[in-house]
Write a protein that holds these residues in place. Structure first.
Motif, short mmCIF file in Angstrom:
data_model
loop_
_atom_site.label_atom_id
_atom_site.label_comp_id
_atom_site.label_asym_id
_atom_site.label_seq_id
_atom_site.Cartn_x
_atom_site.Cartn_y
_atom_site.Cartn_z
N UNK A 1 0.83 -1.20 0.00
CA UNK A 1 0.00 0.00 0.00
C UNK A 1 0.87 1.25 0.00
N UNK A 2 0.23 2.41 -0.15
CA UNK A 2 0.97 3.66 -0.07
C UNK A 2 1.50 3.87 1.34
N UNK A 3 2.69 4.44 1.42
CA UNK A 3 3.29 4.75 2.72
C UNK A 3 3.05 6.20 3.13
N UNK A 4 2.71 7.04 2.14
CA UNK A 4 2.42 8.46 2.39
C UNK A 4 1.55 8.97 1.27
N UNK A 5 0.84 10.09 1.51
CA UNK A 5 -0.10 10.58 0.51
C UNK A 5 0.56 11.26 -0.68
N UNK B 1 -12.10 -2.91 -7.33
CA UNK B 1 -12.79 -3.95 -6.56
C UNK B 1 -12.08 -4.27 -5.25
N UNK B 2 -10.95 -3.65 -5.00
CA UNK B 2 -10.17 -3.92 -3.79
C UNK B 2 -9.53 -2.67 -3.25
N UNK B 3 -8.24 -2.73 -2.97
CA UNK B 3 -7.52 -1.56 -2.48
C UNK B 3 -7.38 -0.53 -3.60
N UNK B 4 -7.20 0.72 -3.20
CA UNK B 4 -7.09 1.82 -4.18
C UNK B 4 -5.64 2.09 -4.58
N UNK B 5 -4.72 1.23 -4.21
CA UNK B 5 -3.30 1.49 -4.38
C UNK B 5 -2.90 1.83 -5.81
N UNK B 6 -3.30 1.00 -6.76
CA UNK B 6 -2.84 1.18 -8.14
C UNK B 6 -3.39 2.45 -8.78
N UNK B 7 -4.66 2.73 -8.55
CA UNK B 7 -5.27 3.92 -9.15
C UNK B 7 -4.73 5.19 -8.50
N UNK B 8 -4.64 5.20 -7.17
CA UNK B 8 -4.09 6.37 -6.48
C UNK B 8 -2.65 6.62 -6.91
N UNK B 9 -1.89 5.55 -7.08
CA UNK B 9 -0.50 5.68 -7.52
C UNK B 9 -0.42 6.28 -8.91
N UNK B 10 -1.30 5.84 -9.81
CA UNK B 10 -1.32 6.39 -11.17
C UNK B 10 -1.58 7.90 -11.14
N UNK C 1 -7.34 -1.81 3.41
CA UNK C 1 -6.14 -2.31 2.74
C UNK C 1 -5.25 -1.21 2.18
N UNK C 2 -5.77 0.00 2.07
CA UNK C 2 -4.92 1.15 1.74
C UNK C 2 -5.69 2.42 2.05
N UNK C 3 -5.74 2.78 3.32
CA UNK C 3 -6.50 3.96 3.75
C UNK C 3 -5.90 5.24 3.19
N UNK C 4 -4.59 5.26 3.00
CA UNK C 4 -3.96 6.46 2.44
C UNK C 4 -4.40 6.65 0.99
N UNK C 5 -4.42 5.56 0.24
CA UNK C 5 -4.85 5.65 -1.17
C UNK C 5 -6.31 6.08 -1.28
N UNK C 6 -7.15 5.59 -0.37
CA UNK C 6 -8.56 6.01 -0.34
C UNK C 6 -8.64 7.52 -0.19
N UNK C 7 -7.86 8.06 0.73
CA UNK C 7 -7.90 9.50 0.99
C UNK C 7 -7.34 10.31 -0.17
N UNK C 8 -6.35 9.78 -0.87
CA UNK C 8 -5.84 10.45 -2.06
C UNK C 8 -6.97 10.64 -3.07
N UNK C 9 -7.75 9.59 -3.27
CA UNK C 9 -8.86 9.64 -4.24
C UNK C 9 -9.98 10.55 -3.75
#
Length: 313
Positions: A108-112, A142-151, A187-195
């Motif tokens: 998951x993301x380590x920082x926003x 359908x799961x964690x937001x990691x990949x989309x937030x990272x993009x 599974x990635x609360x930081x990525x959720x908040x980025x979005x």
């Protein structure tokens, strides 16, 4: 003179008919450009959702990207690889060779402001830039937001070109309160908040509160799929062998909530889902997002089996 007028009118009608047919053909060709990001190895409903999206006439399914799910008690140190393996197996069983399967981030993301670069994130960026002006690449998470937030963090210029369709949160529409203590969100609360915090990013959310009502029975699954070989038996086996850890109810697994199928059906059939506009959670940047508050579960399930029967033939 009358014959000439009649001839002109007849020609006019023919031209209108031809143009109308051309317009209808153009409408049929215009499909929804779609990437599904799935933590497929985490559960059972992911597999059903992916199968539902395959060969949907309204979709141009460009890719299925794999997502991590590190908070599961069953989590290994390579959950994204497990998801990737199932994605590849499903596509093989369905003889799908034109759908890309980029590998996502295992962490998951380590920082926003610190994206997790991956094949999946780069593929999303590339495809977003290929979208025509006025259209949007639909990203279904359908799961964690990691990949989309990272993009988005890697290249924020894709934001006007994408729409996020997220399966997550518990939500009370009466008072607009959100509960992020939900598996996908955890599974990635930081990525959720980025979005959630990105002001101009268009977001739709299929909440757990709404999607929980789409429930399949094992008896129906057996009738429709069991003993039919290939992909159908693969789905049945997944249901029978996956051990649920989040509930002590229904130890025989006679039912399964098809959370992920709900968001795929809603994208394919907007008329079967109610969308309302709400403000983001209080802890996030305050802006409008869209939330599904109701779904027609009967129509969605019937449509799923209709589509499945077409795939099996």
């Amino acid at each position: 003179m009358l014959n000439k007028i009649h001839w002109v009118l007849s020609l006019f009608v023919v031209l209108i008919t031809i143009n109308g047919c051309k317009a209808q053909l153009n409408q049929k060709v215009e499909k929804i450009p779609l990437i599904i990001d799935a933590d497929t190895a985490n559960e059972v409903d992911d597999l059903f959702a992916l199968v539902r999206a395959i060969e949907e006439p309204k979709f141009n399914l460009l890719a299925i990207t794999s997502a991590q799910f590190h908070t599961s008690p069953y989590a290994s140190d390579s959950t994204v690889v497990e998801s990737q393996q199932i994605n590849e197996r499903l596509m093989s069983l369905l003889n799908q060779t034109d759908i890309a399967l980029p590998l996502g981030s295992n962490d998951p993301l380590m920082a926003n402001d610190a994206p997790q670069n991956s094949e999946a994130a780069q593929f999303i960026i590339k495809r977003a830039h290929e979208i025509k002006d006025g259209n949007k690449l639909q990203l279904v998470i359908l799961g964690s937001c990691t990949n989309v937030a990272s993009a988005i963090l890697l290249d924020s210029t894709i934001v006007p070109k994408i729409q996020v369709n997220y399966l997550g949160f518990w939500h009370d529409p009466e008072v607009n309160s959100y509960d992020k203590n939900e598996f996908n969100s955890r599974n990635d609360s930081i990525a959720v908040n980025v979005i959630m915090n990105y002001p101009k990013l268009k977001v739709r959310v299929m909440t757990a509160t709404t999607s929980q009502h789409l429930v399949f029975k094992k008896t129906t699954v057996d009738t429709q799929l069991k003993g039919k070989g290939g992909m159908p038996d693969y789905l049945v086996n997944r249901w029978e062998t996956y051990q649920r850890w989040w509930t002590e109810k229904d130890p025989e697994k006679t039912e399964w909530i098809m959370w992920d199928v709900a968001i795929i059906e809603a994208l394919a059939h907007e008329e079967w889902a109610t969308l309302k506009t709400f403000k983001t959670p209080k802890e996030n940047v305050q802006r409008n997002i869209e939330v599904y508050t109701n779904i027609d579960v009967e129509q969605m399930e019937n449509d799923f089996w209709k589509h499945m029967n077409q795939l099996i033939k």
